[in-house]
Design a protein around this motif. Sequence first.
Motif, short mmCIF file in Angstrom:
data_model
loop_
_atom_site.label_atom_id
_atom_site.label_comp_id
_atom_site.label_asym_id
_atom_site.label_seq_id
_atom_site.Cartn_x
_atom_site.Cartn_y
_atom_site.Cartn_z
N ILE A 6 1.33 -6.72 6.77
CA ILE A 6 1.52 -5.34 6.32
C ILE A 6 2.17 -5.34 4.94
O ILE A 6 3.16 -6.03 4.70
N ILE A 7 1.57 -4.57 4.02
CA ILE A 7 2.09 -4.43 2.66
C ILE A 7 2.41 -2.95 2.44
O ILE A 7 1.51 -2.11 2.41
N ASP A 8 3.69 -2.65 2.31
CA ASP A 8 4.19 -1.28 2.16
C ASP A 8 4.57 -1.08 0.69
O ASP A 8 5.53 -1.66 0.21
N ILE A 9 3.80 -0.24 -0.01
CA ILE A 9 3.97 -0.05 -1.45
C ILE A 9 4.80 1.20 -1.71
O ILE A 9 4.31 2.32 -1.56
N ALA A 65 -1.10 -10.41 -0.33
CA ALA A 65 -2.34 -10.53 0.45
C ALA A 65 -2.74 -11.99 0.61
O ALA A 65 -3.16 -12.42 1.70
N ALA A 66 -2.59 -12.75 -0.46
CA ALA A 66 -2.90 -14.18 -0.40
C ALA A 66 -1.96 -14.90 0.57
O ALA A 66 -2.38 -15.75 1.36
N GLU A 67 -0.67 -14.52 0.54
CA GLU A 67 0.30 -15.12 1.45
C GLU A 67 -0.01 -14.76 2.90
O GLU A 67 0.16 -15.58 3.81
N ALA A 68 -0.46 -13.52 3.10
CA ALA A 68 -0.84 -13.09 4.46
C ALA A 68 -1.97 -13.96 5.00
O ALA A 68 -1.93 -14.41 6.16
N LYS A 69 -2.96 -14.21 4.16
CA LYS A 69 -4.10 -15.05 4.59
C LYS A 69 -3.66 -16.48 4.87
O LYS A 69 -4.13 -17.11 5.82
N GLU A 70 -2.72 -16.98 4.06
CA GLU A 70 -2.18 -18.32 4.29
C GLU A 70 -1.47 -18.40 5.64
O GLU A 70 -1.42 -19.47 6.26
N GLY A 102 -9.33 -7.38 -2.66
CA GLY A 102 -10.17 -6.82 -1.60
C GLY A 102 -9.46 -5.96 -0.59
O GLY A 102 -10.06 -5.48 0.37
N VAL A 103 -8.15 -5.71 -0.79
CA VAL A 103 -7.37 -4.93 0.17
C VAL A 103 -7.50 -3.44 -0.14
O VAL A 103 -7.38 -3.01 -1.28
#
Length: 304
Positions: A6-9, A65-70, A102-103
Amino acid sequence: MRRVGIIDIGSNSIKFFVGEKCVDGTIKTIVDKNDIARLGEGLRETGRISDEALERNAKSVAAFAAEAKENGVDKIVSVGTMALRSAANSGDFTERVKELCGVEVRIIPGEEEARLSYLAILSGMPVPDGDLVIFDTGGGSTEFIFGRGKELKNRFSVNLGAIRITEKFFSDDPVREGSVEAALKEIGEEFGAAGVAGHPVKLVGMGGTVTSMGAVKHKMVRYNPDIIQGSILTRADIAEQIEAYRERTIEQRREIPGLQPKRAEVILAGACILKDITERLGADQLTISDRGLRHGLAFDLFSK
């Protein structure tokens, strides 16, 4: 879904959370961090996200997002709050994020932000039978949630946060004589006009200002969410910290144990907001929640 990112901006910071649903139904925290990237910088004057802030924040989202995929997530969910609700060019930001990683960023209304914050509290601490008020103050807005026990009674968002107060009243370094009083006057007028009132048996604060002030109270060189969650800030603590921030330059504030250096500019405004809320609601103290919108969203996603 087993694991979500989850990314809360927000207007002041981007919060990143990776959670995993356990067999017993609880949510295990894998990653929980933030980047104070200041998306709402200058937004009050122009009504737009600046080119620099747009690119800086879009790259921060892409890195998370990259860290989430990792971390092997099954799904990435990104939400935007006050800055993206109000900026004329919020579409440019969401397009840039999508281009980079892509998010899809979903801009949520203040009422939905408040609902998710309430879920975060319910999932993270004991709730009294009497009246409960939860607030989440950020860079661009402050959300209020009024409940009784586990029932949410009312929720609304006030377009008042630490960035606007900082830019309007605390642009001098150190701050001018009388600026704190002027800021408190405007904060009081805004919250009064919005109908912030009540006498709760419990007041809970969440968001970066509240957790940072808790870390400063504990002189916490390394942030420990287990100590912060459920700890207390009294009116005296808030008053003491306002004085500490008022008398220091921004550079001197950065040396205060427990305060993230990037939060040094806006912490005085945030502390003034806390002072008004506690006094307005007749609370001698507030309980700090380390959990926030991101935790409520994870709880919501895993409940479906």
